[in-house]
Design a protein around this motif. Structure first.
Motif, PDB file in Angstrom:
ATOM      1  N   ASN A 202       0.831  -1.210   0.000  1.00 62.17           N
ATOM      2  CA  ASN A 202       0.000   0.000   0.000  1.00 62.17           C
ATOM      3  C   ASN A 202       0.863   1.257   0.000  1.00 62.17           C
ATOM      4  O   ASN A 202       0.573   2.226  -0.723  1.00 62.17           O
ATOM      5  CB  ASN A 202      -0.943   0.005   1.205  1.00 62.17           C
ATOM      6  CG  ASN A 202      -2.280  -0.650   0.897  1.00 62.17           C
ATOM      7  OD1 ASN A 202      -2.953  -0.280  -0.048  1.00 62.17           O
ATOM      8  ND2 ASN A 202      -2.645  -1.644   1.686  1.00 62.17           N
ATOM      9  N   ALA A 203       1.930   1.244   0.796  1.00 59.81           N
ATOM     10  CA  ALA A 203       2.841   2.396   0.843  1.00 59.81           C
ATOM     11  C   ALA A 203       3.509   2.600  -0.509  1.00 59.81           C
ATOM     12  O   ALA A 203       3.636   3.729  -0.999  1.00 59.81           O
ATOM     13  CB  ALA A 203       3.893   2.177   1.929  1.00 59.81           C
ATOM     14  N   THR A 204       3.934   1.508  -1.123  1.00 61.61           N
ATOM     15  CA  THR A 204       4.593   1.576  -2.438  1.00 61.61           C
ATOM     16  C   THR A 204       3.646   2.115  -3.502  1.00 61.61           C
ATOM     17  O   THR A 204       4.018   2.984  -4.306  1.00 61.61           O
ATOM     18  CB  THR A 204       5.108   0.177  -2.845  1.00 61.61           C
ATOM     19  OG1 THR A 204       6.083  -0.259  -1.887  1.00 61.61           O
ATOM     20  CG2 THR A 204       5.735   0.189  -4.228  1.00 61.61           C
ATOM     21  N   LEU A 205       2.409   1.626  -3.504  1.00 59.59           N
ATOM     22  CA  LEU A 205       1.459   2.038  -4.543  1.00 59.59           C
ATOM     23  C   LEU A 205       0.952   3.460  -4.313  1.00 59.59           C
ATOM     24  O   LEU A 205       0.656   4.178  -5.271  1.00 59.59           O
ATOM     25  CB  LEU A 205       0.310   1.038  -4.626  1.00 59.59           C
ATOM     26  CG  LEU A 205       0.750  -0.391  -4.992  1.00 59.59           C
ATOM     27  CD1 LEU A 205      -0.447  -1.313  -5.124  1.00 59.59           C
ATOM     28  CD2 LEU A 205       1.563  -0.412  -6.281  1.00 59.59           C
ATOM     29  N   ASN A 206       0.862   3.882  -3.049  1.00 61.89           N
ATOM     30  CA  ASN A 206       0.547   5.291  -2.770  1.00 61.89           C
ATOM     31  C   ASN A 206       1.666   6.196  -3.273  1.00 61.89           C
ATOM     32  O   ASN A 206       1.424   7.270  -3.840  1.00 61.89           O
ATOM     33  CB  ASN A 206       0.350   5.507  -1.261  1.00 61.89           C
ATOM     34  CG  ASN A 206      -0.986   4.959  -0.782  1.00 61.89           C
ATOM     35  OD1 ASN A 206      -1.919   4.814  -1.564  1.00 61.89           O
ATOM     36  ND2 ASN A 206      -1.072   4.646   0.504  1.00 61.89           N
ATOM     37  N   GLN A 207       2.897   5.753  -3.058  1.00 58.78           N
ATOM     38  CA  GLN A 207       4.064   6.493  -3.542  1.00 58.78           C
ATOM     39  C   GLN A 207       4.052   6.569  -5.069  1.00 58.78           C
ATOM     40  O   GLN A 207       4.331   7.599  -5.667  1.00 58.78           O
ATOM     41  CB  GLN A 207       5.356   5.799  -3.053  1.00 58.78           C
ATOM     42  CG  GLN A 207       6.640   6.536  -3.369  1.00 58.78           C
ATOM     43  CD  GLN A 207       6.742   7.882  -2.662  1.00 58.78           C
ATOM     44  OE1 GLN A 207       6.230   8.040  -1.561  1.00 58.78           O
ATOM     45  NE2 GLN A 207       7.376   8.852  -3.293  1.00 58.78           N
ATOM     46  N   TYR A 208       3.692   5.457  -5.705  1.00 56.69           N
ATOM     47  CA  TYR A 208       3.580   5.386  -7.170  1.00 56.69           C
ATOM     48  C   TYR A 208       2.578   6.430  -7.674  1.00 56.69           C
ATOM     49  O   TYR A 208       2.859   7.196  -8.600  1.00 56.69           O
ATOM     50  CB  TYR A 208       3.126   3.975  -7.554  1.00 56.69           C
ATOM     51  CG  TYR A 208       3.075   3.690  -9.044  1.00 56.69           C
ATOM     52  CD1 TYR A 208       4.065   2.915  -9.649  1.00 56.69           C
ATOM     53  CD2 TYR A 208       2.034   4.163  -9.837  1.00 56.69           C
ATOM     54  CE1 TYR A 208       4.012   2.627 -11.011  1.00 56.69           C
ATOM     55  CE2 TYR A 208       1.979   3.895 -11.191  1.00 56.69           C
ATOM     56  CZ  TYR A 208       2.971   3.129 -11.775  1.00 56.69           C
ATOM     57  OH  TYR A 208       2.921   2.848 -13.124  1.00 56.69           O
ATOM     58  N   ASN A 209       1.434   6.454  -7.039  1.00 53.50           N
ATOM     59  CA  ASN A 209       0.374   7.381  -7.417  1.00 53.50           C
ATOM     60  C   ASN A 209       0.825   8.835  -7.243  1.00 53.50           C
ATOM     61  O   ASN A 209       0.633   9.681  -8.135  1.00 53.50           O
ATOM     62  CB  ASN A 209      -0.861   7.096  -6.545  1.00 53.50           C
ATOM     63  CG  ASN A 209      -2.118   7.729  -7.100  1.00 53.50           C
ATOM     64  OD1 ASN A 209      -2.108   8.338  -8.159  1.00 53.50           O
ATOM     65  ND2 ASN A 209      -3.210   7.595  -6.369  1.00 53.50           N
ATOM     66  N   ASN A 210       1.439   9.116  -6.097  1.00 53.31           N
ATOM     67  CA  ASN A 210       1.871  10.487  -5.798  1.00 53.31           C
ATOM     68  C   ASN A 210       2.971  10.964  -6.737  1.00 53.31           C
ATOM     69  O   ASN A 210       2.972  12.108  -7.190  1.00 53.31           O
ATOM     70  CB  ASN A 210       2.371  10.573  -4.345  1.00 53.31           C
ATOM     71  CG  ASN A 210       1.239  10.358  -3.347  1.00 53.31           C
ATOM     72  OD1 ASN A 210       0.068  10.514  -3.689  1.00 53.31           O
ATOM     73  ND2 ASN A 210       1.586   9.980  -2.128  1.00 53.31           N
ATOM     74  N   ALA A 215      -2.782   6.036 -10.659  1.00 55.32           N
ATOM     75  CA  ALA A 215      -2.819   4.770  -9.917  1.00 55.32           C
ATOM     76  C   ALA A 215      -2.202   3.695 -10.801  1.00 55.32           C
ATOM     77  O   ALA A 215      -2.347   3.742 -12.031  1.00 55.32           O
ATOM     78  CB  ALA A 215      -4.257   4.411  -9.570  1.00 55.32           C
ATOM     79  N   THR A 240      -4.636  -4.885  -1.977  1.00 57.89           N
ATOM     80  CA  THR A 240      -4.694  -3.545  -1.387  1.00 57.89           C
ATOM     81  C   THR A 240      -6.104  -3.088  -1.009  1.00 57.89           C
ATOM     82  O   THR A 240      -6.255  -2.181  -0.184  1.00 57.89           O
ATOM     83  CB  THR A 240      -4.093  -2.507  -2.361  1.00 57.89           C
ATOM     84  OG1 THR A 240      -4.821  -2.550  -3.590  1.00 57.89           O
ATOM     85  CG2 THR A 240      -2.623  -2.810  -2.627  1.00 57.89           C
ATOM     86  N   SER A 241      -7.136  -3.693  -1.615  1.00 61.58           N
ATOM     87  CA  SER A 241      -8.513  -3.273  -1.326  1.00 61.58           C
ATOM     88  C   SER A 241      -9.457  -4.429  -1.628  1.00 61.58           C
ATOM     89  O   SER A 241     -10.232  -4.388  -2.585  1.00 61.58           O
ATOM     90  CB  SER A 241      -8.871  -2.054  -2.182  1.00 61.58           C
ATOM     91  OG  SER A 241     -10.161  -1.596  -1.889  1.00 61.58           O
TER      92      SER A 241
END
Length: 316
Positions: A202-210, A215, A240-241
């Motif tokens: 989740n942290a990695t994919l949030n970082q990817y998005n940011n 997404a 992740t969801s």
């Protein structure tokens, strides 16, 4: 969070067994009584009922249920009555067979169970089929699907909340690089998805998005008809969801010409004691219809009663 409503005062297992035996007696089966008992017992209680039933009558409750019931109602009751690990083992086994093969079911089990639950499912599979899940998945899949699914079913992820943000940033960059190259089957993508904890992912994919403004699943829609990319996107959603993943499975099962009862039964029986409340909330939000109403409008008879009891809206 479980949605199953167990009565405040649950009768002893021997009384439940006696009532189930009565439900099987005579010319007609008492389906309502079966639902009243089994749909309102948790996993530990159902396991005890099976043990007491075998000790008292010398019969296997599952075999008696199989003989007495039929069709979709039969499958819902049998799946529900199984121990969760046995149930996952059966679903995984079916998912490798020619007529019921499904890469999605294998991925779903691998990605939405806790590490301990997945381990127990592998043990149950080994005990029941005298082979490993990994062995059968590897044999019955090929190419990119095998490359992704085998490490998914062998995973034993860290379950905690600890996150390494430096790692999240570097792996977000690595994922973006490989996806930009359209190297969707790259071993680094598969390594990250099949080994990292869900919190780390989740942290990695949030970082990817940011960092990259999209997404990750949006960047994986290069070819909407590519079955491997569909499975890869579903894997990410499951990890992740999961409530959004299961909402979509239910929506597709119900909102089609001819209900997909296998998918509907699988989701309700496997999630009722886990996170069905969250899935129901997601379903209502996404479709503006409560899940129980959607099920009631698409099913009938004892099958409908069983599903509604498991979703927490049964009248029994």
């Amino acid at each position: 969070m479980a949605t199953l409503r167990v009565p405040a005062s649950v009768p002893p297992a021997d009384e439940d067994c006696e009532q189930l035996r009565k439900a099987f007696a005579g010319w007609g089966t008492n389906e309502d009584l079966i639902i009243q008992i089994l749909a309102h017992r948790n996993a530990a209680q159902r396991k005890l009922i099976r043990e007491v039933y075998a000790a008292t009558y010398g019969d296997d409750l599952l075999k008696d249920l199989d003989a007495e019931l039929s069709s979709d109602f039969q499958r819902a009751v049998l799946l529900w009555t199984l121990d969760p690990a046995e149930r996952d083992a059966l679903l995984a086994y079916e998912a490798t067979k020619r007529l019921t093969a499904s890469n999605w079911v294998i991925m779903e089990i691998a990605c939405t169970r806790s590490s301990q639950d997945l381990f127990k499912a592998r043990q149950a599979y080994h005990a029941r089929y005298k082979r490993s899940i990994e062995e059968d998945v590897a044999y019955h899949t090929a190419g990119d699907f095998r490359k992704l699914l085998v490490p998914l079913v062998t995973a034993f992820r860290y379950e905690g909340d600890d996150v390494n943000m430096t790692l999240a940033k570097s792996e977000a960059k690595l994922l973006h690089e490989k996806i930009s190259e359209k190297a969707y089957n790259n071993e680094e993508i598969i390594r990250i998805l099949t080994t990292r904890s869900k919190a780390q992912l989740n942290a990695t994919l949030n970082q990817y998005n940011n960092e990259f403004g999209n997404a990750i699943n949006k960047n994986l829609k290069d070819d909407p008809k590519d079955e491997y990319l569909k499975l890869l996107r579903a894997t990410i959603k499951c990890l992740t969801s999961s409530e959004r993943y299961f909402e979509k499975v239910l929506r597709l099962a119900i909102n089609r010409v001819g209900t997909d009862e296998w998918a509907l039964t699988r989701v309700v029986t496997t999630r009722a004691e886990v996170d069905l409340q969250h899935v129901k909330e997601e379903y209502h939000k996404r479709n503006s219809v409560p899940l129980d109403r959607a099920i009631a409008g698409d099913t009938s008879g004892d099958y409908e009663k069983m599903l509604l009891a498991l979703t927490g809206h049964g009248d029994l």
